[in-house]
Design a protein around this motif. Structure first.
Motif, PDB file in Angstrom:
ATOM      1  N   MET A 195       0.829  -1.208   0.000  1.00  0.00           N
ATOM      2  CA  MET A 195       0.000   0.000   0.000  1.00  0.00           C
ATOM      3  C   MET A 195       0.860   1.253   0.000  1.00  0.00           C
ATOM      4  N   THR A 196       0.291   2.243  -0.614  1.00  0.00           N
ATOM      5  CA  THR A 196       0.944   3.559  -0.647  1.00  0.00           C
ATOM      6  C   THR A 196       0.119   4.472   0.247  1.00  0.00           C
ATOM      7  N   LEU A 197       0.843   5.110   1.182  1.00  0.00           N
ATOM      8  CA  LEU A 197       0.159   5.970   2.146  1.00  0.00           C
ATOM      9  C   LEU A 197       0.666   7.400   1.998  1.00  0.00           C
ATOM     10  N   THR A 198      -0.205   8.314   2.244  1.00  0.00           N
ATOM     11  CA  THR A 198       0.220   9.725   2.241  1.00  0.00           C
ATOM     12  C   THR A 198      -0.301  10.375   3.510  1.00  0.00           C
ATOM     13  N   MET A 216       4.626   6.973   1.677  1.00  0.00           N
ATOM     14  CA  MET A 216       5.289   5.762   2.149  1.00  0.00           C
ATOM     15  C   MET A 216       4.695   4.551   1.440  1.00  0.00           C
ATOM     16  N   VAL A 217       5.586   3.638   1.073  1.00  0.00           N
ATOM     17  CA  VAL A 217       5.113   2.361   0.475  1.00  0.00           C
ATOM     18  C   VAL A 217       5.466   1.244   1.460  1.00  0.00           C
ATOM     19  N   LEU A 218       4.433   0.544   1.885  1.00  0.00           N
ATOM     20  CA  LEU A 218       4.625  -0.549   2.849  1.00  0.00           C
ATOM     21  C   LEU A 218       4.196  -1.870   2.242  1.00  0.00           C
ATOM     22  N   LYS A 219       4.971  -2.918   2.611  1.00  0.00           N
ATOM     23  CA  LYS A 219       4.521  -4.264   2.211  1.00  0.00           C
ATOM     24  C   LYS A 219       4.278  -5.066   3.484  1.00  0.00           C
ATOM     25  N   ILE A 220       3.062  -5.588   3.592  1.00  0.00           N
ATOM     26  CA  ILE A 220       2.701  -6.372   4.785  1.00  0.00           C
ATOM     27  C   ILE A 220       2.480  -7.831   4.393  1.00  0.00           C
ATOM     28  N   THR A 221       3.199  -8.694   5.091  1.00  0.00           N
ATOM     29  CA  THR A 221       3.060 -10.138   4.812  1.00  0.00           C
ATOM     30  C   THR A 221       2.342 -10.779   5.999  1.00  0.00           C
TER      31      THR A 221
END
Lengths: 232, 197
Positions: free
Chosen positions: B144-147, B189-194
């Motif tokens: 996801m990309t967050l701002t 911010m770009v986050l990757k959640i596993t």
């Protein structure tokens, strides 16, 4: 002749006992023992037959008391939730009503006939594109769990539209259906009983599907049917 | 053969002494003894044979009555089978319902990581952080990309995602794939959640 008489005179003490002994052995070996053995065997067979008979009678009395109308109603519920055939319009109508209930905007719907068999179950896919705030999308996804059909979300893809608070989400949803295989009943098998979990599940599903029937009848009532005689 | 009588000491000897004379030869006496033996043996043999014949008849009689019982039992069984098969429709309905419910239970119980992870992230995301883009794949992995204009909010989100209690032990890994600050003072911010298996 004289010789025979001599032999008889010599062995007359033992001839008759030997003959009757041999006859006794023959009767014992060929009649009494085999008949006794088969008596024991048949006794077992009679017991087994009687036990089988009493099990079947118990099953018959259980089936006699079986509430067929309740079973039909439950079957109707089960087939509503997991249909026999691919019923795309009905599934689409359910999803549309859930989207509407979540206050989302339905932008696009695509149908993909995958008919994949995952563990023996068939399904087709509907790709929904909805727009609205993320919390409402979350509500929509939660509402799929309580839907009157089995829907499985395959993935979620979200994009913001025009820097507002609304997003556009593309959600491919698998809709399951299952053909009824030919039911072969076995008289030796007991009548299947529903477990407590299954009864609770049935109760929950019937409440969900009652809502569906009510809403579908409301929808059909609001749809204009046209003139009864089109030539007037 | 001449047999002398037994002496009786207290009686007077005026009586005529009785003599038992058996004039039959020894062979005939022997023959008579043998005949009586033979007759006894024959009687015993006949008795044994007759008793065996009696037992055999009794056994056969028992078997005949047992066959009748078996026939009755089989008739009862056939009647019970017929009765059960007359309820075949009811039984089929019960079987189909049980099978259907089992299939529904399996499908409904299938773990939907996608929905779970998405709902968790939306729940943990602070109000002043916007999700501009997100995708959740089949395994539940989310990118996801967050701002946001508030860096502490981003920190709160990352710490919540890493906290076992807050993430309900659903998250296995959180990767920061990108962080930038734009001219508009907006953090991206770009986050990757596993998720956990």
């Amino acid at each position: 002749m004289d010789e025979l008489k001599n032999i008889y005179r010599q062995y007359k003490l033992i001839i008759w006992p030997v003959l009757s002994g041999v006859a006794s052995i023959i009767i014992l070996a060929l009649v009494i023992i085999p008949q006794f053995m088969s008596y024991l065997q048949v006794k077992d067979e009679i017991n087994k037959t009687q036990n089988h008979s009493s099990r079947l009678e118990a099953k018959a009395s259980e089936l006699e008391q079986f509430d067929e109308s309740a079973a039909k109603k439950n079957l109707q519920t089960a087939f509503t939730v997991l249909p026999e055939d691919q019923d795309v319009p009905k599934s689409l109508a359910i999803l549309q009503s859930l989207v509407k209930a979540s206050a989302l905007e339905l932008k696009n719907t695509n149908f993909i006939s995958t008919s994949k068999n995952s563990g023996g179950k068939s399904s087709f896919q509907l790709n929904l594109t909805v727009a609205g705030p993320i919390p409402l999308i979350r509500n929509f996804l939660l509402s799929l769990k309580g839907a009157p059909q089995i829907f499985q979300v395959e993935s979620i893809s979200i994009k913001f539209e025009n820097m507002g608070s609304a997003v556009e989400a593309t959600i491919p949803i698998s809709v399951f259906y299952q053909n009824v295989s030919k039911t072969v009943t076995n008289s030796d098998q007991p009548v299947p009983q529903l477990s407590n979990d299954e009864i609770e599940l049935l109760d929950k599903l019937s409440k969900i599907t009652v809502g569906l029937e009510a809403s579908s009848s409301a929808v059909s009532a609001s749809v204009p049917l046209g003139k009864s005689d089109p030539f007037q | 053969m001449i047999k002398a009588p037994a002496k009786q000491p207290n009686k007077e000897s005026s009586h005529i002494t009785k003599l038992v004379v058996n004039l039959l030869p020894n062979e005939i006496l022997l023959q008579r003894r043998q005949s009586s033996k033979l007759a006894l043996i024959n009687k015993i043999s006949v008795a044994a044979l007759v008793s065996l014949i009696f037992f055999a008849s009794a056994t056969l009689g028992l078997r005949i009555s047992q066959n009748m019982s078996l026939k009755n039992a089989e008739q009862n069984l056939a009647y019970a089978k017929e009765k059960v098969s007359s309820f075949q429709d009811k039984e089929a309905a019960a079987v189909v319902l049980k099978q259907r419910l089992s299939q529904i239970k399996t499908l409904m119980g299938a773990d939907s990581k996608i929905t779970t992870i998405f709902n968790l992230i939306v729940y943990l995301t602070p109000v002043d952080v916007q999700i501009t883009e997100a995708s959740v794949d089949k395994n539940g992995s989310m990118i996801m990309t967050l701002t946001t204009s508030s860096l502490p909010s981003l920190e709160t989100l990352i710490s919540s995602l890493g906290n076992k209690e807050k993430n309900s032990d659903l998250v296995s890994k959180v990767e920061l794939q990108g962080l930038s600050l734009g001219k508009d003072s907006i953090y991206r911010m770009v986050l990757k959640i596993t998720p956990k298996n």
